[in-house]
Design a protein around this motif. Structure first.
Motif, mmCIF file in Angstrom:
data_model
loop_
_atom_site.group_PDB
_atom_site.id
_atom_site.type_symbol
_atom_site.label_atom_id
_atom_site.label_comp_id
_atom_site.label_asym_id
_atom_site.label_seq_id
_atom_site.Cartn_x
_atom_site.Cartn_y
_atom_site.Cartn_z
ATOM 1 N N PRO A 109 0.750 -1.544 -0.038
ATOM 2 C CA PRO A 109 -0.259 -0.395 -0.352
ATOM 3 C C PRO A 109 0.947 1.093 -0.157
ATOM 4 C CG PRO A 109 -0.781 -1.805 1.119
ATOM 5 C CD PRO A 109 0.893 -2.306 1.290
ATOM 6 N N LEU A 110 1.804 1.157 0.194
ATOM 7 C CA LEU A 110 3.310 2.106 0.498
ATOM 8 C C LEU A 110 3.011 2.258 -0.403
ATOM 9 C CD1 LEU A 110 5.511 1.306 3.343
ATOM 10 C CD2 LEU A 110 3.181 2.628 3.666
ATOM 11 N N VAL A 111 3.653 1.610 -1.839
ATOM 12 C CA VAL A 111 4.032 2.260 -2.883
ATOM 13 C C VAL A 111 3.569 3.210 -3.707
ATOM 14 C CG1 VAL A 111 5.406 1.064 -5.735
ATOM 15 C CG2 VAL A 111 5.270 -0.359 -2.968
ATOM 16 N N LYS A 281 17.064 7.483 -3.549
ATOM 17 C CA LYS A 281 15.439 6.798 -3.491
ATOM 18 C C LYS A 281 15.129 5.465 -2.657
ATOM 19 C CE LYS A 281 16.261 4.567 -7.900
ATOM 20 N NZ LYS A 281 17.986 4.133 -8.480
ATOM 21 N N VAL A 282 16.675 5.087 -2.078
ATOM 22 C CA VAL A 282 16.406 3.800 -0.994
ATOM 23 C C VAL A 282 15.992 4.764 0.466
ATOM 24 C CG1 VAL A 282 17.963 2.455 0.376
ATOM 25 C CG2 VAL A 282 17.761 2.523 -2.016
ATOM 26 N N ARG A 283 17.086 5.765 0.598
ATOM 27 C CA ARG A 283 16.662 6.564 2.095
ATOM 28 C C ARG A 283 15.579 6.815 2.222
ATOM 29 N NH1 ARG A 283 17.382 11.734 2.682
ATOM 30 N NH2 ARG A 283 18.424 12.115 0.342
ATOM 31 N N LEU A 284 14.977 7.914 0.596
ATOM 32 C CA LEU A 284 13.428 8.201 1.072
ATOM 33 C C LEU A 284 12.254 7.244 1.396
ATOM 34 C CD1 LEU A 284 14.133 10.930 -2.013
ATOM 35 C CD2 LEU A 284 13.807 11.505 0.983
ATOM 36 N N PHE A 285 12.880 5.886 0.390
ATOM 37 C CA PHE A 285 11.960 4.774 0.757
ATOM 38 C C PHE A 285 11.230 4.541 2.281
ATOM 39 C CE2 PHE A 285 9.503 0.974 -0.231
ATOM 40 C CZ PHE A 285 8.409 1.618 -0.504
ATOM 41 N N LEU A 293 3.908 3.632 8.562
ATOM 42 C CA LEU A 293 3.501 2.392 9.350
ATOM 43 C C LEU A 293 3.599 3.166 10.850
ATOM 44 C CD1 LEU A 293 5.531 -0.374 7.633
ATOM 45 C CD2 LEU A 293 3.230 0.380 7.296
ATOM 46 N N LYS A 294 4.348 3.793 11.230
ATOM 47 C CA LYS A 294 4.441 4.373 12.723
ATOM 48 C C LYS A 294 2.976 4.318 13.180
ATOM 49 C CE LYS A 294 5.908 7.958 15.907
ATOM 50 N NZ LYS A 294 6.469 8.916 16.475
#
Length: 298
Positions: A109-111, A281-285, A293-294
């Motif tokens: 759902p985050l994508v 983009k890795v860090r941002l995701f 998700l917190k």
């Protein structure tokens, strides 16, 4: 056709040991992947792969090309990450892996929301309960639920994920409910098992601390959601993440067992390979996932 893309296809074919698998990884049909390999063989004037009905391995020249091409591609990816970090615009393919259940319910759902914020990024999500090799599988980041074994990767915890023991009312009516942790040894416990799976026991939280309890059952599966389905059908007792069975607990289709000695919470987090410069983009995701998700895993 792009020579660089053909090299990428060749590298993935060698690593996965199959033209079909390598092509699928690069979103190409087997025919298109084979064409890329043939183009490289024509360019170098040599066969690059030894093919049999069961195996595919690089020739001596193919191995030389693979080793050098892989270094070039890694260097290129790092160069692109450096440029992106300066430009401030994340872009390109982001390869993400996650366990089946957590992937479907938490990561997938985050994508769309992440891509809406970073439209130059294309997320390629792979879901599997089997262990993945981030380096060999060409993964940028892998979500995990539990305790990852690979200490050579960068590990970031996102949250603790509470787990619960559950069974259907029909199972409890026939077999009774366990009143203490040791009673589980006399019940049909539904286990997640696959090659090298660590789950041949359950860790329960007791007043004396975590307790390792050997459990067994008549059947098991390598898909966690199958275990939930079996539990709903009255087949036995399952040890599942609370978020996965919350609705079934709320409407009475499942009953929580031994709430005073619940399973030890599983760690939900993400693994990334060591690189001199992490792709933006890795860090941002990762940051996006942690933020979104917190508070949603309990």
């Amino acid at each position: 056709m792009s020579y660089l893309e053909s090299l990428r296809v060749f590298v993935r074919v060698v690593e996965l040991g199959s033209i079909t698998a390598g092509g699928r990884d690069m979103r190409l049909s087997p025919a298109a992947a084979s064409t890329r390999i043939r183009d490289l063989e024509a360019k170098f004037g040599a066969r690059l792969l030894n093919r049999t009905t069961r195996t595919l391995t690089p020739t001596e020249i193919g191995q030389v090309l693979y080793e050098n091409a892989r270094r070039v591609l890694v260097a290129l990816d790092e160069a692109e990450a450096a440029v992106a970090s300066h430009s401030g615009t994340p872009q390109g393919a982001l390869r993400v892996a996650a366990p089946l259940g957590a992937g479907r319910r938490l990561v997938a759902p985050l994508v769309p929301r992440f891509v809406a914020e970073t439209p130059e990024v294309q997320v390629r999500l792979r879901l599997s309960d089997r262990a993945v090799n981030i380096v060999e599988d060409g993964i940028d980041m892998a979500f995990y639920l539990g305790q990852p074994e690979d200490s050579t990767l960068i590990r970031r915890k996102i949250a603790d994920c509470p787990r619960v023991l559950v069974a259907a009312p029909s199972y409890l009516a026939q077999h009774g409910a366990p009143e203490a942790a040791d009673d589980l040894k006399r019940h049909n416990c539904l286990l997640l098992r696959f090659p090298r799976s660590p789950e041949y026991f359950w860790m329960l939280q007791t007043p004396e601390g975590p307790k390792k309890l050997a459990v067994a059952g008549a059947f098991d599966s390598d898909d966690g959601e199958v275990l939930t389905s079996w539990a709903l059908g009255g087949a036995g007792i399952a040890n599942r993440p609370r978020y996965e069975v919350a609705e079934a607990l709320a409407d009475g289709r499942l009953v929580e067992l031994l709430p005073d000695t619940p399973p030890v919470a599983a760690e939900f987090g993400v693994l990334t390979p060591h690189r001199e410069l992490q792709d933006p983009k890795v860090r941002l995701f990762i940051e996006f996932a942690a933020r979104e998700l917190k508070g949603s895993l309990g």
